[in-house]
Design an enzyme around this catalytic site. Structure first.
Site, PDB file in Angstrom:
ATOM      1  N   TYR A  90      33.477  71.539  42.428  1.00  0.00           N
ATOM      2  CA  TYR A  90      33.877  69.968  42.008  1.00  0.00           C
ATOM      3  C   TYR A  90      32.399  69.349  41.053  1.00  0.00           C
ATOM      4  O   TYR A  90      32.067  69.471  41.982  1.00  0.00           O
ATOM      5  CB  TYR A  90      34.674  69.067  42.768  1.00  0.00           C
ATOM      6  CG  TYR A  90      34.516  67.672  42.281  1.00  0.00           C
ATOM      7  CD1 TYR A  90      35.637  67.936  41.223  1.00  0.00           C
ATOM      8  CD2 TYR A  90      34.354  66.605  42.145  1.00  0.00           C
ATOM      9  CE1 TYR A  90      35.942  66.751  40.475  1.00  0.00           C
ATOM     10  CE2 TYR A  90      34.620  65.334  41.873  1.00  0.00           C
ATOM     11  CZ  TYR A  90      35.488  65.335  40.526  1.00  0.00           C
ATOM     12  OH  TYR A  90      35.641  64.414  39.905  1.00  0.00           O
ATOM     13  N   ASN A 119      28.660  58.184  40.182  1.00  0.00           N
ATOM     14  CA  ASN A 119      29.950  58.496  41.428  1.00  0.00           C
ATOM     15  C   ASN A 119      29.073  57.465  42.253  1.00  0.00           C
ATOM     16  O   ASN A 119      28.553  58.028  43.362  1.00  0.00           O
ATOM     17  CB  ASN A 119      29.980  59.290  41.707  1.00  0.00           C
ATOM     18  CG  ASN A 119      31.331  60.160  41.773  1.00  0.00           C
ATOM     19  OD1 ASN A 119      32.786  58.994  42.167  1.00  0.00           O
ATOM     20  ND2 ASN A 119      32.100  61.303  41.792  1.00  0.00           N
ATOM     21  N   TYR A 140      35.254  14.157  59.829  1.00  0.00           N
ATOM     22  CA  TYR A 140      35.246  15.338  59.884  1.00  0.00           C
ATOM     23  C   TYR A 140      34.064  16.470  58.859  1.00  0.00           C
ATOM     24  O   TYR A 140      33.025  17.245  59.717  1.00  0.00           O
ATOM     25  CB  TYR A 140      36.440  16.667  59.849  1.00  0.00           C
ATOM     26  CG  TYR A 140      37.291  16.157  60.808  1.00  0.00           C
ATOM     27  CD1 TYR A 140      36.854  15.379  62.232  1.00  0.00           C
ATOM     28  CD2 TYR A 140      38.729  17.035  61.190  1.00  0.00           C
ATOM     29  CE1 TYR A 140      38.297  15.069  62.961  1.00  0.00           C
ATOM     30  CE2 TYR A 140      39.278  16.990  61.811  1.00  0.00           C
ATOM     31  CZ  TYR A 140      39.312  16.075  62.758  1.00  0.00           C
ATOM     32  OH  TYR A 140      40.176  16.062  64.509  1.00  0.00           O
ATOM     33  N   GLU A 142      43.516  59.136  42.048  1.00  0.00           N
ATOM     34  CA  GLU A 142      42.895  58.796  43.118  1.00  0.00           C
ATOM     35  C   GLU A 142      43.881  57.312  43.014  1.00  0.00           C
ATOM     36  O   GLU A 142      43.575  56.959  41.563  1.00  0.00           O
ATOM     37  CB  GLU A 142      41.403  57.694  41.294  1.00  0.00           C
ATOM     38  CG  GLU A 142      40.707  59.894  41.009  1.00  0.00           C
ATOM     39  CD  GLU A 142      39.868  59.304  39.915  1.00  0.00           C
ATOM     40  OE1 GLU A 142      39.790  58.164  39.511  1.00  0.00           O
ATOM     41  OE2 GLU A 142      39.227  60.443  39.995  1.00  0.00           O
TER      42      GLU A 142
END
Length: 492
Positions: A52, A194, A277, A412
């Site tokens: 691939y 990638n 606070y 994907e």
């Protein structure tokens, strides 16, 4: 110079590269690994093994075999077709970080790219050749494909780079430096795009800015306490040790350090028993944000040294495995968490600002810190502006990582949206910085009215530093430039 080896890059080194103009060198052993990995790819091409990304198509096209004669064209087509980012470009500092991080990841030697390409990346860093990269268009899985394609275009002599703050054609820069563009070989295009380096580059810049802002928020809060006669008993070490969070203990310790020897702070029972606070819980709230920063730092430093492309090459090419290290979920979560942590620094800051200007709450300071209440509005609308920014942050803090849209023909089918989260985190940091700038302006004004000579030595030094940038509020003026100047000061 910072030596890169693919495995030990730290955030303090990134700070030096990004903000102190340090250059980079490449570790010799890492380059040997890179060369061996490249030889493995060339062997795969010669043997016509189907792998691939080397001799197949990409994504849904992974089943399409590519002839050896077309492997170079395959990589070129990949980069050009994936360079479809849109919107405003990333800041140049993020672009620089992206180049460094992609270089460092490829130095691990699992990607099959030539050392020549990595040396060109190092040249770009050292000669400040930074690609122009659009911010929008990445799903944050399968890599930051669109942003990193715009980065890769520059290597090919296409696309644009920054020069004196303006985009110029990349080819013009290579001609100026008397260098030829890179011609990609098998797998190199995929190796370049990638990965998670767009979201991680923005995450690095985010973290460094957020850490600086968190430290600055403490002296601003200390100055507010002096303007309001704040009670320092709430920072007694025993309270915070009793709970046990180290970050909370550290904030309380630093707050006492800022306020040491102040004549404006009080003890419980002197003026009142306890504070609201937003004053009393500074260690608890700011400390929790420091816990977030600790988590984020850990994840970013792992990702900065991670192999995030696909496939990865091991055992000198005997093992080539397709996986999913390009998936940005860890950074997506980290950025969404950072958004919440920084947004809270702004939330509590706005509440302190309200106490400074509200005549019901500000311990006798003039209403809205006005020199002539009624005739002059003073800081009234500063609080409006701060409230607007913290409200906007609440929208931006919605987690990007809970969303996913399938892509590439549903191959994907789950993505991280981490780059969106990183971009939104940057917006929250900018908003928070402006809110804290507004609190700082009001706090210095309150201390000026009380008598700055009574301040603690450390906060007085900050007061003097602020006063060199902007004066305390007096006669009404345009406050936007003041906010911007203080915000700039808070980036340091």
């Amino acid at each position: 110079m910072i030596e890169l080896n693919g495995s030990s890059l730290r955030l303090d080194q990134m700070h030096a590269i990004l903000f102190e103009e340090s250059g980079v060198t490449l570790n010799d052993e890492a380059l040997i690994r890179v060369t061996k990995s490249r030889e493995a790819v060339e062997k795969i091409v010669r043997e016509d093994r189907t792998v691939y990304g080397i001799n197949t198509g990409f994504g849904k096209f992974s089943d399409v075999k590519i002839d050896e004669k077309d492997t170079k064209a395959l990589q070129l087509h990949l980069i050009r077709s994936h360079a479809c980012g849109v919107g405003e470009p990333f800041p140049e500092i993020v672009s620089r970080a992206m180049v460094v991080l992609r270089l460092n990841a490829l130095l691990k030697g699992f990607s099959g790219i030539r050392a020549e390409v990595l040396k060109r990346f190092a040249y770009m860093v050292n000669h400040r050749i930074h690609p122009v990269i659009p911010q929008q268009g990445s799903l944050g899985a399968s890599g930051d494909l669109a942003p990193l394609s715009h980065l890769a275009l520059v290597l090919l002599g296409e696309g644009f780079v920054w020069q004196n703050g303006k985009p110029v054609p990349a080819m013009d820069i290579w001609k100026k430096h008397r260098l030829q563009p890179i011609v990609l070989e098998a797998k190199e295009g995929l190796a370049l795009i990638n990965g998670t380096q767009a979201m991680t580059a923005q995450a690095v810049v985010n973290y460094l800015e957020a850490e600086s802002l968190a430290y600055n928020s403490e002296w601003i809060a200390a100055m507010t306490m002096e303007a309001l006669y704040g009670i320092t008993d709430a920072f007694h070490p025993a309270i915070h040790e009793a709970r046990g969070y180290p970050e909370q203990v550290d904030v309380a310790t630093r707050m006492l350090g800022w306020l040491e020897d102040s004549q404006l702070t009080t003890i419980q029972g002197e003026k009142r028993v306890q504070d609201a606070y937003s004053i009393r819980c500074i260690p608890q709230v700011h400390g929790a944000s420091w816990q977030v920063l600790g988590y984020v730092k850990e994840k970013i430093e792992i990702e900065m040294n991670a192999a995030t492309d696909n496939p990865l090459i091991f055992d000198e090419g005997e093992t080539v495995v397709s996986g999913g290290n390009f998936h940005g979920q860890p950074i997506a979560f980290a950025m969404d968490f950072l958004k919440v942590g920084v947004a809270e620094l702004a939330n509590i800051s706005e509440r302190r600002l309200e106490r400074l200007v509200n005549p019901q709450l500000n311990e006798g300071l003039p209403p809205f810190l006005s020199s002539e209440p009624g005739l002059q509005s003073g800081a009234m609308i500063l609080q409006y502006s701060a409230a607007s920014l913290v409200s906007e942050n609440k929208t931006l803090a919605h987690p990007a990582s809970v969303d996913s849209i399938p892509s590439s023909g549903n191959q994907e089918d789950h993505v991280s949206m981490g780059t969106i989260g990183a971009r939104h985190a940057q917006s929250i940091i900018k908003n928070a910085r402006n809110v804290l700038a507004m609190e700082a302006l009001c706090a210095m004004t309150g201390c000026h009215i009380r008598g700055a000579e009574q301040m603690a030595p450390k906060t007085k030094a900050k007061f003097d530093q602020l006063k060199e940038v902007v004066p305390p509020i007096g006669e009404d003026r345009i406050y936007a430039p003041d906010i911007e100047k203080i915000a700039q000061l808070l980036t340091r």
